[in-house]
Design an enzyme around this catalytic site. Structure first.
Site, PDB file in Angstrom:
ATOM      1  N   SER A  14      -1.947  -3.711  -8.940  1.00  0.00           N
ATOM      2  CA  SER A  14      -2.525  -5.040  -9.144  1.00  0.00           C
ATOM      3  C   SER A  14      -2.429  -5.847  -7.848  1.00  0.00           C
ATOM      4  O   SER A  14      -3.288  -6.680  -7.566  1.00  0.00           O
ATOM      5  CB  SER A  14      -1.812  -5.764 -10.286  1.00  0.00           C
ATOM      6  N   HIS A  24       3.605   9.459  -2.081  1.00  0.00           N
ATOM      7  CA  HIS A  24       4.498   9.234  -0.927  1.00  0.00           C
ATOM      8  C   HIS A  24       4.063  10.058   0.290  1.00  0.00           C
ATOM      9  O   HIS A  24       4.883  10.434   1.115  1.00  0.00           O
ATOM     10  CB  HIS A  24       5.960   9.538  -1.296  1.00  0.00           C
ATOM     11  N   ASP A  77      -3.579   2.317  -1.513  1.00  0.00           N
ATOM     12  CA  ASP A  77      -4.033   1.422  -2.582  1.00  0.00           C
ATOM     13  C   ASP A  77      -5.190   0.536  -2.116  1.00  0.00           C
ATOM     14  O   ASP A  77      -6.177   0.358  -2.821  1.00  0.00           O
ATOM     15  CB  ASP A  77      -2.870   0.529  -3.058  1.00  0.00           C
TER      16      ASP A  77
END
Ligand code: GLA
Length: 390
Positions: free
Chosen positions: A125, A34, A170
């Protein structure tokens, strides 16, 4: 897995051309949770769980997606890209939408994909699907998009089309990740440094709870807002503060009374976590995995008590893990409220660790966990022919 995708491609997509084969990995984050949307620091790595895609251009403006693992397909047209009620196509549609917005000359295409990244486990994913597809379109249509733009375009696909206001971690590590290294990313400047993480005697073990991350996206957005509220309040006395990246503990403590206690806790966690990433990188550079592991545990405590994004299951797993000898560090990973924990375990103890955690978690809860021993590998890449057939 590669052969399965190729076979399905051969059966379902009629064309003469052999498809472009792309591998797109999931990720772990060692520490720095975060912090990305607060312009702070993160320490992720791409791992050996992948989505494999077979992609080929079509002669018209149609696109045809086939999700091998779900046994579902989606057909659409470039002229009218709309959100699907069916979840998974949106990660691909979002990439098409962004490419069209920028004006890249894409045509129709067929995509068959599948893989072994557990869905909803906090292993990204979704970024794997977005970045893998953006990478594939770039190759297929020779668009000349550089790696950073691939990352940013994929992030915008998730933010604007899918509607999840994630940070950049990500997507960044999916493209820039490197074998045997973790990536220290400055989420403000987007400069990064590779930090070696290649000890054969230490394994990264993920323990996945059965709990789906139901709260993750709504609470995620709440946390983002709370951080913004903290920044706005501090700006009244410190106009130079642009984000929590510009705040240190002394400054925060000095202005504590200006902040609502909940907002204070959120900010304090982020400020401390940023410091932990920098100190943790120094530990790794010295090869001090014990000290690094201790910081992972402190990170978990902060996520549990101050940022409040953990869950009873994740807390129980971390507590269990830290009671097993040979475990150097353990914490929840990703957005929180479910998903998995990341554990650093001395290699000779891995089997014992897995047995103990599985048993002791199962006994009181009746629930089981999935365990993945993962290796760091490189970011998204093309699968070249020789490797496809091995
Ligand atoms: C999710 C988001 C990331 C990051 C993490 C929390 O994985 O996609 O951008 O904010 O949560 O660290």
């Amino acid at each position: 897995m590669i052969r399965r995708i190729q076979q399905l491609f051969a059966e379902r997509v009629h064309g003469t051309e052999r498809p472009l084969m792309v591998r797109s990995p999931g990720r772990v984050n060692l520490i720095g949770e975060h912090t990305d949307y607060n312009e702070g620091f993160v320490l992720p790595a791409a791992i050996d769980k992948n989505i494999i895609m077979a992609v080929t251009p079509l002669n018209d403006s149609r696109f045809h997606f086939i999700a091998a693992d779900l046994n579902q397909e989606y057909v659409g047209d470039l002229a009218s890209v709309k959100k699907s009620p069916n979840g998974w196509p949106n990660y691909l549609l979002g990439v098409i939408d962004q490419m069209q917005k920028v004006g890249y000359p894409i045509r129709g295409c067929a995509v068959v994909f599948g893989g072994n990244i557990p869905i909803g486990a906090g292993i990204s994913s979704s970024a794997a699907l977005e970045c893998g597809f953006a990478y594939a379109l770039n190759e297929l249509f020779d668009l000349g998009i550089d790696n950073l733009e691939l990352v940013q375009l994929s992030q915008r696909a998730e933010n604007q089309f899918v509607g999840v206001h994630c940070g950049i971690m990500d997507q960044f590590v999916n493209i820039f990740g490197r074998d045997r290294n973790v990536l220290k990313l400055d989420c403000r400047s987007l400069e990064y440094e590779l930090v070696p993480f290649s000890r054969d005697d230490i394994e990264i073990v993920l323990c996945e709870t059965e709990v789906r991350r139901a709260l993750a996206s709504s609470e995620y957005n709440v946390r983002r807002q709370q951080c913004e509220v903290g920044v706005k309040a501090l700006q009244r006395v410190k106009p130079g503060v642009r984000s929590l990246r510009d705040v240190n503990l002394d400054m925060l403590r000095e202005h504590r009374t200006m902040l609502d206690p909940i907002i204070y806790k959120r900010c304090e966690y982020v400020v401390r976590e940023n410091a932990r990433v920098l100190q943790g990188c120094e530990d790794l550079q010295r090869g001090d995995f014990r000290s690094f592991g201790q910081r992972m545990v402190e990170s978990h405590e902060g996520l549990r008590d101050d940022y409040q994004v953990s869950s009873t299951e994740l807390d129980a797993l971390v507590e269990l893990a830290t009671s097993v000898s040979g475990v150097l560090g353990a914490r929840m990973m990703g957005a929180g409220f479910g998903g998995c924990t990341i554990n650093l375990v001395e290699e000779p103890r891995v089997r014992e660790f897995v047995d103990v955690v599985r048993d002791r978690y199962h006994q009181p809860t009746g629930k089981s966990i999935n365990v993945y021993v993962t290796r760091i590998q490189s970011g998204t890449s093309k699968l070249i022919d020789e490797r496809i057939h091995v």
